[in-house]
Motif scaffolding. Sequence first.
Motif, PDB file in Angstrom:
ATOM      1  N   VAL A 357      38.230  72.394  60.711  1.00  0.00           N
ATOM      2  CA  VAL A 357      39.640  72.290  61.094  1.00  0.00           C
ATOM      3  C   VAL A 357      39.962  70.857  61.520  1.00  0.00           C
ATOM      4  O   VAL A 357      40.930  70.256  61.047  1.00  0.00           O
ATOM      5  N   PHE A 358      39.111  70.284  62.401  1.00  0.00           N
ATOM      6  CA  PHE A 358      39.446  68.974  62.955  1.00  0.00           C
ATOM      7  C   PHE A 358      39.134  67.821  62.008  1.00  0.00           C
ATOM      8  O   PHE A 358      39.498  66.683  62.283  1.00  0.00           O
ATOM      9  N   THR A 359      38.507  68.145  60.910  1.00  0.00           N
ATOM     10  CA  THR A 359      38.352  67.098  59.901  1.00  0.00           C
ATOM     11  C   THR A 359      39.330  67.323  58.752  1.00  0.00           C
ATOM     12  O   THR A 359      39.314  66.589  57.769  1.00  0.00           O
ATOM     13  N   GLY A 360      40.159  68.362  58.886  1.00  0.00           N
ATOM     14  CA  GLY A 360      41.191  68.603  57.871  1.00  0.00           C
ATOM     15  C   GLY A 360      40.670  69.333  56.643  1.00  0.00           C
ATOM     16  O   GLY A 360      41.384  69.456  55.648  1.00  0.00           O
ATOM     17  N   GLN A 361      39.430  69.829  56.687  1.00  0.00           N
ATOM     18  CA  GLN A 361      38.882  70.547  55.528  1.00  0.00           C
ATOM     19  C   GLN A 361      39.387  71.986  55.474  1.00  0.00           C
ATOM     20  O   GLN A 361      39.361  72.630  54.439  1.00  0.00           O
ATOM     21  N   LEU A 362      39.801  72.496  56.622  1.00  0.00           N
ATOM     22  CA  LEU A 362      40.326  73.864  56.699  1.00  0.00           C
ATOM     23  C   LEU A 362      41.689  73.791  57.371  1.00  0.00           C
ATOM     24  O   LEU A 362      41.803  73.314  58.498  1.00  0.00           O
TER      25      LEU A 362
END
Length: 381
Positions: A357-362
């Motif tokens: 989530v916090f890397t923008g992958q999800l």
Amino acid sequence: MAVEQTWDVIVIGSGPAGAMAAYELAKAGRKVAILEKEILPRYKTCGGGLVFRGRELLPVSVQTAVEKEFNSLAVYFDNLPQPFTAQRNFPILSMVMRDQFDHLLVQEAVKYGAVLLEGQALQQLEFAELTAIHTQTEVLHTRYVVAADGVLGPTAKLAGWKETRKLIPALEYEVGVSPSDFERLSKEARFDIDAIPQGYGWCFPKANHLSIGVGLFAPKKIQLRTYYQAYLQKLGIYETTFEEAHGFQIPVGARTDGFSRNGVFLTGDAAGFADPLTAEGLTNSIYSGILAGQSISRQFDHPELAANTYQAALEERLLPELRFSEVMARFFYFLPAARNLLMPRYGQRACEILTDVFTGQLILSQDFKKKALKKLKWPNW
Ligand SMILES: Cc1cc2nc3c(=O)[nH]c(=O)nc-3n(C[C@H](O)[C@H](O)[C@H](O)COP(=O)(O)OP(=O)(O)OC[C@H]3O[C@@H](n4cnc5c(N)ncnc54)[C@H](O)[C@@H]3O)c2cc1C
């Protein structure tokens, strides 16, 4: 004598939210001023942990302001022998000192024509055909105002908002340690969930020192300093070469009475957009600044449409994510016994999901819950 000036947009505050709003507006050709009460570069109390998805939103490289990068992170619990870790092949966390980072973003907005009015604080707002902004020495007039004045800034209150954000206290120290302690602790970005009840501690290595802090996710009075000192011991730090203490608040619950009115748009901490689970605020400050800037510039001649555009843009991703995080936070911080029971089985996968989530992958979209539960291998999946 006060000088009168007229602007398309005045942005109050030069943090990441203000810098990005000004950047978008200036780039679109709007006459925009950034009003900042301090002289830049200015210190800002912050762990300075910029997660990958926040860094990816930025239109420019901030490499020169990055002191360290971590492709991994570690989350420690007292009752577990090993931390949960996540590893990626890109920096999950980039460590910045906010004076340099924020200044760099403001300079980008200035490159496109935004005007920085520093050492000038908003003191009063008056609404008429144009909005009058009173500072100590000037009266400025503007069509729109972007409130990017952080958690303690006055704009929202002056524009008639009530205080509906959930504010939590956090204490951060910039800490110098011995070369051997620095060598030992600067290898990882770590979170210690049991450093404080209903909160967590963090140790974020910078170029030559550590940013160490504790945050409490319940709005109550507590001796944060005592927990900070105990946290130092947990980290094995018994002597420091310097310690600078900074207390501050983080808004981890968004306002409930809207984000724009009378041509005033709230962004970042002024809106209450820090994440309720992690208190990470940089990404949503950057993101909401961009959205506010774009909404105003695209619908400049139609204030109502600009406000609706901003609200719709926030509803696409930012607000659903905050709502989901709030539910997670209630479970995580307020049901610690249940949490600790589930951690041995689900902790590593939860750590991976949060990292995604916090890397923008999800992306936390409508079907996120399904995807997350599937990834957790929750019963029935
Ligand atoms: C202890 C602590 C640790 C944190 N650690 C992290 C972290 O590691 N990672 C992360 O993502 N987030 C972290 N956060 C949250 C993050 O710092 C904020 O969410 C972020 O700074 C908000 O950005 P902003 O642009 O909305 O406001 P700010 O960065 O607060 O900027 C507001 C600006 O407005 C100016 N201003 C205020 N009043 C006036 C006025 N009257 N007139 C003119 N200017 C004014 C201020 O001087 C300031 O420059 C942390 C917060 C705290 C307190």
